[in-house]
Motif scaffolding. Structure first.
Motif, PDB file in Angstrom:
ATOM      1  N   UNK A 273      34.175  47.195  41.255  1.00  0.00           N
ATOM      2  CA  UNK A 273      33.938  45.551  41.025  1.00  0.00           C
ATOM      3  C   UNK A 273      35.860  45.470  40.475  1.00  0.00           C
ATOM      4  N   UNK A 274      36.860  46.416  41.379  1.00  0.00           N
ATOM      5  CA  UNK A 274      38.226  45.703  41.157  1.00  0.00           C
ATOM      6  C   UNK A 274      38.282  44.241  41.861  1.00  0.00           C
ATOM      7  N   UNK A 275      39.074  43.115  41.325  1.00  0.00           N
ATOM      8  CA  UNK A 275      39.008  42.261  41.968  1.00  0.00           C
ATOM      9  C   UNK A 275      40.625  41.893  42.994  1.00  0.00           C
ATOM     10  N   UNK A 276      41.254  42.276  44.020  1.00  0.00           N
ATOM     11  CA  UNK A 276      41.992  42.008  44.843  1.00  0.00           C
ATOM     12  C   UNK A 276      42.940  40.686  43.946  1.00  0.00           C
ATOM     13  N   UNK A 277      43.474  40.357  43.190  1.00  0.00           N
ATOM     14  CA  UNK A 277      44.429  38.785  43.277  1.00  0.00           C
ATOM     15  C   UNK A 277      43.889  38.131  44.606  1.00  0.00           C
ATOM     16  N   UNK A 278      44.874  38.212  45.606  1.00  0.00           N
ATOM     17  CA  UNK A 278      44.704  37.582  46.132  1.00  0.00           C
ATOM     18  C   UNK A 278      43.696  37.697  47.729  1.00  0.00           C
ATOM     19  N   UNK A 279      43.016  38.928  47.176  1.00  0.00           N
ATOM     20  CA  UNK A 279      41.425  38.638  47.893  1.00  0.00           C
ATOM     21  C   UNK A 279      40.963  37.159  47.265  1.00  0.00           C
TER      22      UNK A 279
END
Length: 241
Positions: free
Chosen positions: A78-84
């Motif tokens: 559930x890690x959310x890459x900000x660019x993604x």
């Protein structure tokens, strides 16, 4: 028996189905998907489910794209890459609303098993973006280049195409393979709505993430098939901007 290279889909399930219906594929055909199954339109999770089921009926080869890497990371922990998140990730996360833990686990396995590249018996290379090693993909030191690199395509675009492949000035990256098929950089960036060819490189990403289409190309005949423009299929959505 036909083999088709299918460009970036970016959550556009309706477009993918349109293209597959035009292909009229049989169990003897092979579909090589060039990556970026998610991010953009509202049916990213549904695209993955569809592809998993499709691969049970037809021989499918799935290449990993950069957007697939980000989605895999999110499914894993559930890690959310900000660019993604800013480039289609939000829409992908929303598309998983209502999916069970078991379904998400199945999708994670799908992403984990994606190939960085595929080389067929005719020495044709398939990968999402590119590579930088002059010795070919087996010597690439930075695996992320397979789904992020744009220099391969930029080099092909800048080439003097009259140079013979055996000329010592011909780019060594291109000499290793009969043909190279990529996605990642939309042809619509150059004002061209159809697949592009430079030297022995074929780009089949025709801008589905934005205002373009999903594209499939028969790699032997170079005949290609395209969906409608994605904004017309998803009139209440913006896609990636």
């Amino acid at each position: 028996m036909s083999t088709f290279a299918i460009g970036d889909i970016h959550g556009g399930l309706k477009a993918l189905v349109q293209v597959l219906n035009k292909l009229e594929v049989t169990e003897e055909d092979t579909l090589i998907f060039m990556g970026d199954y998610v991010d953009g339109w509202s049916e990213s999770a549904q695209v993955v489910s569809f592809l998993i089921e499709l691969s049970k009926k037809i021989n499918c080869i799935f290449i990993k794209g950069n957007h697939d890497v980000w989605c895999e990371e999110w499914l894993k922990d559930e890690s959310v890459n900000p660019t993604w998140y800013m480039h289609g990730g939000k829409e992908t996360i929303d598309s998983y609303d209502g999916f069970t833990a078991a379904e998400k686990s199945e999708h994670l396995t799908f992403f984990e098993n994606l190939l960085l590249y595929h080389l067929d018996d005719a020495n044709r290379l398939f990968l999402h973006a590119g590579f930088t090693s002059m010795h070919g993909v087996v010597k690439e030191m930075f695996p992320g280049n397979f789904y992020f690199d744009r220099t391969l395509w930029e080099m092909a675009l800048a080439m003097n195409v009259t140079i013979d492949k055996n000329n010592p000035t011909y780019p060594k990256r291109l000499q290793h393979y009969a043909e190279i098929y990529i996605g990642h950089t939309p042809t619509t960036n150059f004002g061209i709505p159809t697949p592009m060819n430079r030297a022995n490189v074929w780009n089949v990403d025709t801008g589905a993430a934005f205002k373009g289409k999903v594209c499939a190309m028969n790699i032997d005949t170079k005949t290609y098939y395209q969906s409608d423009n994605l904004p017309g299929l998803y009139p209440d959505e913006k896609g990636r901007n």
